[in-house]
Design an enzyme around this catalytic site. Structure first.
Site, mmCIF file in Angstrom:
data_model
loop_
_atom_site.group_PDB
_atom_site.id
_atom_site.type_symbol
_atom_site.label_atom_id
_atom_site.label_comp_id
_atom_site.label_asym_id
_atom_site.label_seq_id
_atom_site.Cartn_x
_atom_site.Cartn_y
_atom_site.Cartn_z
ATOM 1 N N GLN A 16 0.800 -1.231 0.000
ATOM 2 C CA GLN A 16 0.000 0.000 0.000
ATOM 3 C C GLN A 16 0.828 1.274 0.000
ATOM 4 O O GLN A 16 0.596 2.187 -0.785
ATOM 5 C CB GLN A 16 -0.873 0.006 1.261
ATOM 6 C CG GLN A 16 -2.223 -0.614 1.097
ATOM 7 C CD GLN A 16 -3.195 0.171 1.949
ATOM 8 O OE1 GLN A 16 -3.918 1.018 1.444
ATOM 9 N NE2 GLN A 16 -3.195 -0.074 3.228
ATOM 10 N N ASP A 43 10.311 -6.382 -3.880
ATOM 11 C CA ASP A 43 9.303 -7.014 -3.026
ATOM 12 C C ASP A 43 9.603 -8.512 -2.960
ATOM 13 O O ASP A 43 10.529 -9.005 -3.614
ATOM 14 C CB ASP A 43 7.874 -6.736 -3.527
ATOM 15 C CG ASP A 43 6.924 -6.493 -2.350
ATOM 16 O OD1 ASP A 43 6.926 -7.321 -1.407
ATOM 17 O OD2 ASP A 43 6.188 -5.487 -2.359
ATOM 18 N N GLY A 90 8.628 -4.803 5.420
ATOM 19 C CA GLY A 90 8.915 -5.362 6.734
ATOM 20 C C GLY A 90 7.881 -6.409 7.055
ATOM 21 O O GLY A 90 6.955 -6.660 6.278
ATOM 22 N N GLN A 113 18.985 -7.089 4.074
ATOM 23 C CA GLN A 113 18.944 -5.901 3.219
ATOM 24 C C GLN A 113 20.109 -4.960 3.517
ATOM 25 O O GLN A 113 20.646 -4.323 2.605
ATOM 26 C CB GLN A 113 17.591 -5.200 3.364
ATOM 27 C CG GLN A 113 16.463 -6.068 2.800
ATOM 28 C CD GLN A 113 15.106 -5.407 2.833
ATOM 29 O OE1 GLN A 113 14.926 -4.350 3.412
ATOM 30 N NE2 GLN A 113 14.130 -6.047 2.210
ATOM 31 N N ASP A 160 4.552 11.542 12.019
ATOM 32 C CA ASP A 160 4.070 12.004 13.322
ATOM 33 C C ASP A 160 4.191 13.525 13.425
ATOM 34 O O ASP A 160 3.300 14.205 13.943
ATOM 35 C CB ASP A 160 4.870 11.327 14.441
ATOM 36 C CG ASP A 160 4.917 9.830 14.265
ATOM 37 O OD1 ASP A 160 3.854 9.197 14.293
ATOM 38 O OD2 ASP A 160 6.026 9.281 14.079
ATOM 39 N N ARG A 163 1.485 15.030 11.457
ATOM 40 C CA ARG A 163 0.227 14.856 12.196
ATOM 41 C C ARG A 163 0.084 15.929 13.281
ATOM 42 O O ARG A 163 -1.007 16.468 13.491
ATOM 43 C CB ARG A 163 0.176 13.463 12.829
ATOM 44 C CG ARG A 163 -0.100 12.347 11.833
ATOM 45 C CD ARG A 163 0.160 10.973 12.442
ATOM 46 N NE ARG A 163 -0.314 9.905 11.571
ATOM 47 C CZ ARG A 163 0.003 8.619 11.697
ATOM 48 N NH1 ARG A 163 0.823 8.248 12.685
ATOM 49 N NH2 ARG A 163 -0.480 7.715 10.878
ATOM 50 N N HIS A 188 8.927 5.946 17.055
ATOM 51 C CA HIS A 188 7.721 5.959 16.227
ATOM 52 C C HIS A 188 6.784 4.880 16.771
ATOM 53 O O HIS A 188 6.637 3.797 16.211
ATOM 54 C CB HIS A 188 8.057 5.709 14.758
ATOM 55 C CG HIS A 188 6.834 5.621 13.887
ATOM 56 N ND1 HIS A 188 5.946 6.662 13.747
ATOM 57 C CD2 HIS A 188 6.337 4.611 13.133
ATOM 58 C CE1 HIS A 188 4.961 6.294 12.932
ATOM 59 N NE2 HIS A 188 5.174 5.052 12.554
ATOM 60 N N SER A 243 -2.202 3.610 7.475
ATOM 61 C CA SER A 243 -1.867 4.849 6.761
ATOM 62 C C SER A 243 -0.956 4.531 5.582
ATOM 63 O O SER A 243 0.079 3.891 5.766
ATOM 64 C CB SER A 243 -1.142 5.822 7.696
ATOM 65 O OG SER A 243 -1.832 5.970 8.907
#
Length: 332
Positions: A16, A43, A90, A113, A160, A163, A188, A243
């Site tokens: 997403q 991916d 992740g 990675q 954040d 926000r 976070h 989100s």
């Protein structure tokens, strides 16, 4: 004179956030309206077909700045020559999973990675970790990519930060661009501390303190903080999905300000490797107020910290120290 293309890696690119992020990068939102880019999208093999679909859409969109697309499930191919790496992929926490189980999965992913970036990324590669637990995933990446300077490994707390700006904007009925210098301290996570003690709002060309304009310390010290801390959960409840658009936009903001600089007198929040500033333990990735210039960030120093803030800052630091210990136990 034509600018050389910048190679930007996005991991988890078929997900997403990745799907929202790659067109923003291709359109110049991340690096500016004149900077050509080559997208490297990574991916996992089960998402290979979806990833190819994203590549097809990028081609169909005919972005003028997009000079090439690499879509792969091979981590070495994905990391080769990249100048910027946005680590969105992740392992998400699933129902019934303990924190240590999630940590162990992500330690394994970020160890692999990190090794690929270490060996194959371009010199000076800038890394932004988005996937949760973002601070500790970034720390693991740092451990296993020792040739990448610690200042080049960061995590996303700009979401954040944005926000917090948004909540102040809504409360005061001002445009969000008039609000600046909020701070996200720490992790976070739901222990983060959104701090507006140094934030200002520009009204009629004059900067005024947020606390003075809001004139409600009770709201600023309680509901404002919890709203920002819990915003991700509120969005999941509303959308039934996490989100994505806002996370992608914030990742672009983070990289753009890091690369192109913050306006004079303005700071932003970034998760960076602590050097002990503000008595935060060194050796963790912690969100600080930073200013950026010439492709480098620096922690804003000398801000007054009151007792209320000190307690909140220490609480989130303690959580990060615990996460670090948990992550390192997964390495053994």
């Amino acid at each position: 004179m034509a600018m050389d293309a910048v190679r930007v890696l996005v991991t988890g690119a078929a997900g997403q956030i990745g799907y929202a992020l790659v067109p923003m990068i291709a359109r110049g939102v991340m690096l500016g309206p004149d900077q050509p880019v080559i997208l490297h999208m990574l991916d996992i093999p089960p998402a290979a077909e979806a990833l190819n679909g994203v590549k097809m859409e990028l081609i169909d969109a005919a972005f003028p700045l997009l000079k090439g697309v690499v879509a792969t499930t091979n981590v070495v191919e994905a990391c080769t020559g990249v100048n910027i790496a946005v680590m969105v992929g992740g392992f998400p926490r699933k129902e019934g999973m303990e924190r240590k189980d999630v940590m162990a999965k992500n330690v394994s992913i970020y160890k692999a990675q990190a090794s690929a970036l270490e060996l194959h990324a371009a010199a000076g590669c800038k890394v932004l970790v988005v996937a949760n637990p973002a601070n500790t995933n970034a720390l693991i990446l740092k451990e296993f990519a020792p040739s990448i300077p610690e200042k080049n490994i960061t995590c996303l707390t700009r979401l954040d930060h944005n926000r917090a700006l948004g909540q102040i904007s809504e409360r005061l009925n001002v445009h969000v661009s008039a609000v600046k210098n909020a701070i996200i301290w720490g992790n976070h996570s739901s222990t983060q501390y959104p701090d507006v003690n140094h934030a200002t709002v520009t009204i009629n060309s004059r900067e005024k303190p947020v606390r003075e304009l809001v004139a409600n310390d009770e709201w600023l010290n309680t509901e404002f903080i919890t709203t920002v801390q819990q915003r991700g959960a509120a969005i999941i409840k509303a959308r039934k999905l996490s989100s994505a658009l806002s996370a992608a936009s914030s990742a672009c903001d983070h990289i753009r300000d890091w690369v192109l600089g913050t306006p004079k007198g303005t700071w932003v929040s970034m998760g960076v490797y602590s050097d002990g500033s503000y008595s935060i333990p060194a050796g963790i990735i912690y969100s600080f107020p930073v200013a950026c210039e010439n492709g480098e960030w620096s922690i804003v120093q000398g801000l007054k910290i009151d007792e209320f803030s000190r307690t909140k800052m220490d609480t989130t630091a303690n959580e990060l120290v615990e996460e670090k210990s948990l992550a390192y136990s997964c390495l053994n």
